[in-house]
Design an enzyme around this catalytic site. Structure first.
Site, PDB file in Angstrom:
ATOM      1  N   SER A 261       0.832  -1.202   0.000  1.00  0.00           N
ATOM      2  CA  SER A 261       0.000   0.000   0.000  1.00  0.00           C
ATOM      3  C   SER A 261       0.871   1.258   0.000  1.00  0.00           C
ATOM      4  CB  SER A 261      -0.877   0.017   1.252  1.00  0.00           C
ATOM      5  OG  SER A 261      -0.058   0.234   2.380  1.00  0.00           O
ATOM      6  N   LYS A 262       0.203   2.378  -0.186  1.00  0.00           N
ATOM      7  CA  LYS A 262       0.914   3.653  -0.182  1.00  0.00           C
ATOM      8  C   LYS A 262       1.572   3.876   1.183  1.00  0.00           C
ATOM      9  CE  LYS A 262       0.424   8.575  -0.856  1.00  0.00           C
ATOM     10  NZ  LYS A 262       0.672   8.946   0.540  1.00  0.00           N
ATOM     11  N   ARG A 263       0.864   3.425   2.216  1.00  0.00           N
ATOM     12  CA  ARG A 263       1.406   3.594   3.569  1.00  0.00           C
ATOM     13  C   ARG A 263       2.749   2.849   3.721  1.00  0.00           C
ATOM     14  NH1 ARG A 263      -2.716   2.077   7.911  1.00  0.00           N
ATOM     15  NH2 ARG A 263      -4.071   3.331   6.590  1.00  0.00           N
ATOM     16  N   GLY A 265       4.855   2.378   1.371  1.00  0.00           N
ATOM     17  CA  GLY A 265       5.830   3.195   0.662  1.00  0.00           C
ATOM     18  C   GLY A 265       6.281   4.368   1.521  1.00  0.00           C
ATOM     19  N   ASP A 266       5.302   5.023   2.157  1.00  0.00           N
ATOM     20  CA  ASP A 266       5.636   6.168   3.012  1.00  0.00           C
ATOM     21  C   ASP A 266       6.547   5.730   4.154  1.00  0.00           C
ATOM     22  OD1 ASP A 266       4.086   7.684   1.409  1.00  0.00           O
ATOM     23  OD2 ASP A 266       2.326   7.717   2.729  1.00  0.00           O
TER      24      ASP A 266
END
Ligand code: GLU
Length: 513
Positions: A261-263, A265-266
């Site tokens: 998920s994007k999370r 990646g962050d």
């Protein structure tokens, strides 16, 4: 049968790298089979439409080199390739289904449906609108035609639902990746095909378009596998041949548990989008692989290997090479774990293969954007010294000392404290005298003189080489200091060395106070 495949994103935001991989596999499959690769924008759900998302998708595919054969911009005979421009087709299709008894109008209000759901929940059951329950709901199968006509005449809002057939009991189909898939029709509900506002749902539009666009293979993410049985039933109801299906495995988190998920990646400091995304509502900007400095070929190669196994040790495939050997039967069934390190590794691979002249030009333009003046000749030399040490060309600029004499603030204080002994300055002063005498200031000569000096003074490499590096660069690490000294030239080396020694003396004095 000619191969025609489509990438069918919904313009609801930026593309996740999983979406790019779906596009890639579709592209490769079409090229490997002399077929066509279509881009269809699935924008039936107007509530989820995000401004700029379609342009983003087009730009991202472009950056990746995935050329579209048919689409709204590329043209083609099966257009328009945007669902919001095809509504008439869906109304016609749904009328056909109603006429053939495969779909029916339902008048249940959202409130009534909520009550039925809550009632089922109170019995620890899940309400499903299907053959067992539809008789108790408000629809044209449970009401008299006079009642229905009246509701229709009064313009009472309604949806159109698919009439899931009671037989066959199981929907069976072959997935090109997973083999035989069998789903009990008892778990398939009477899905809404047309919403109250008269707009089609994903299922209807998707099937109608795949048919009219003569799609031969539907290659899409695993999350659509649960929808496939309904789609098969729709094809049967329309009496159309169904395309072949291939559902791709998920891209998993680096830890392997769950979808990337994007999370993730962050948290891990890596992008999950191909190119930068600027949220039109919040204005927040999320970086992409392009902005991180990735070569699109490296990015694509990394994605290729996330779920496709060429069956050998070869890991580097250009897009053309991948076309030559791509097949669906080599796609893995289980999820593919994403590795940020592997992504970087791929970039290094492609970076180090680029002609130095190209890299030098690129380096010059990055430098210019940063307000640094670097000659092409110097850029060439810097590339030669640094290429093996960086994952991205722009990383070279982290070594600021390549371009400017380090100032006091640039010195690594901890390193100075630990590695610079009381006698170090005098060694370097003496070394300076030795270097001064070198006639041809070349790396090999500098190295020979340096070694001669150590021998004569009975000193170890560690006592002088690291301090020499600290004096010239302010810190540890980097290319060979002999090469770097040659790059600087004699005069600049001597000046830097002296300035380094002086600055360190100041730092030392402060540290001792
Ligand atoms: N519009 C769907 C999506 O956003 C496409 C699914 C499919 O390929 O059938 O992913």
């Amino acid at each position: 049968m000619s191969v025609r495949v489509r990438f069918a994103p919904s313009p609801t935001g930026p593309l996740h790298i999983g979406g790019v991989r779906t596009a890639l596999y579709n592209y490769l499959f079409s090229k490997a089979n002399g077929g066509k690769f279509l881009l269809r924008i699935e924008d039936t759900d107007q509530t989820r439409f995000v401004n700029g998302a379609e342009e983003y998708i087009v730009e991202a595919l472009n950056w990746c080199g995935l050329t579209i054969d048919e689409g709204d911009r590329a043209g083609g005979e099966h257009g328009p390739y945007k669902q919001s421009l095809r509504f008439k087709l869906y109304s016609k299709a749904v009328d056909e289904l109603i006429a053939s008894g495969n779909a029916y109008r339902a008048f249940d209000t959202p409130k009534e449906l909520a009550i039925m759901r809550a009632e089922a929940e109170s019995r620890k059951k899940v309400f499903q609108y299907d053959a067992r329950t539809r008789g108790g709901c408000k629809n044209e199968l449970s009401m008299s035609s006079a009642e229905v006509d009246e509701l229709l005449a009064n313009g009472v809002p309604h949806v159109v639902r698919f009439k899931t057939p009671e037989a066959p009991k199981d929907v069976v189909f072959t997935d090109e990746i997973r083999g035989k898939v069998s789903v009990s029709s008892a778990v398939i509900d009477d899905k809404v095909l047309m919403k109250m506002d008269g707009l089609p749902t994903y299922h209807l539009a998707n099937v109608v378009d795949d048919h009219h666009m003569e799609i031969s293979h539907v290659i899409r993410g695993e999350e659509w596998l649960p929808s496939a049985p309904l789609h098969i039933l729709l094809y049967r109801a329309f009496k159309w041949n169904a395309p072949k299906f291939a559902h791709l495995p998920l891209i998993l988190k680096p830890e392997g548990n769950g979808k990337l998920s994007k999370r993730d990646g962050d948290a891990g400091g890596f992008p999950v989008f191909p190119i930068e995304w600027k949220d039109p509502k919040t204005g927040s900007v999320t970086s992409g692989y392009r902005e991180q400095g990735y070569d699109p070929q490296a990015f694509i190669n990394m994605l290729l290997m996330l779920g496709w196994n060429p069956g050998g040790v070869k890991e580097k495939f250009t897009l053309e090479e991948a076309v030559d050997c791509f097949s669906l039967d080599r796609i893995v069934k289980s999820g593919a774990r994403f590795s940020p390190d592997k992504a970087k590794w791929y970039n290094e691979l492609y970076l180090r293969e680029k002609p130095h002249s190209e890299l030098a030009d690129e380096l010059c333009s990055i430098a210019a954007a940063k307000g640094l003046v670097v000659s092409n000749d110097d850029a060439h030399k810097i590339v030669g010294m640094m290429l093996e040490r960086v994952s991205f060309l722009k990383d070279i600029f982290e070594a600021n000392w390549l371009f400017e004499t380090p100032s006091k603030e640039d010195f690594n204080l901890k390193m100075v404290k630990k590695k610079w002994k009381d006698e170090t300055s005098s060694y370097l002063e003496e070394l300076s005298g030795v270097l001064e005498k070198i006639k041809v200031f070349k790396a090999e000569n500098i190295e020979a003189e340096f070694k001669g000096f150590l021998e004569a003074k009975d000193l170890g490499f560690g006592q002088v080489l690291l301090p020499f590096r600290i004096a010239l660069t302010g810190s540890g690490g980097g290319p060979s200091m002999f090469e770097f000294a040659e790059f600087l030239g004699k005069e600049a080396t001597m000046a830097r060395l002296q300035k380094g020694i002086d600055t360190i003396a100041e730092i030392k004095a402060e540290q001792n106070n």
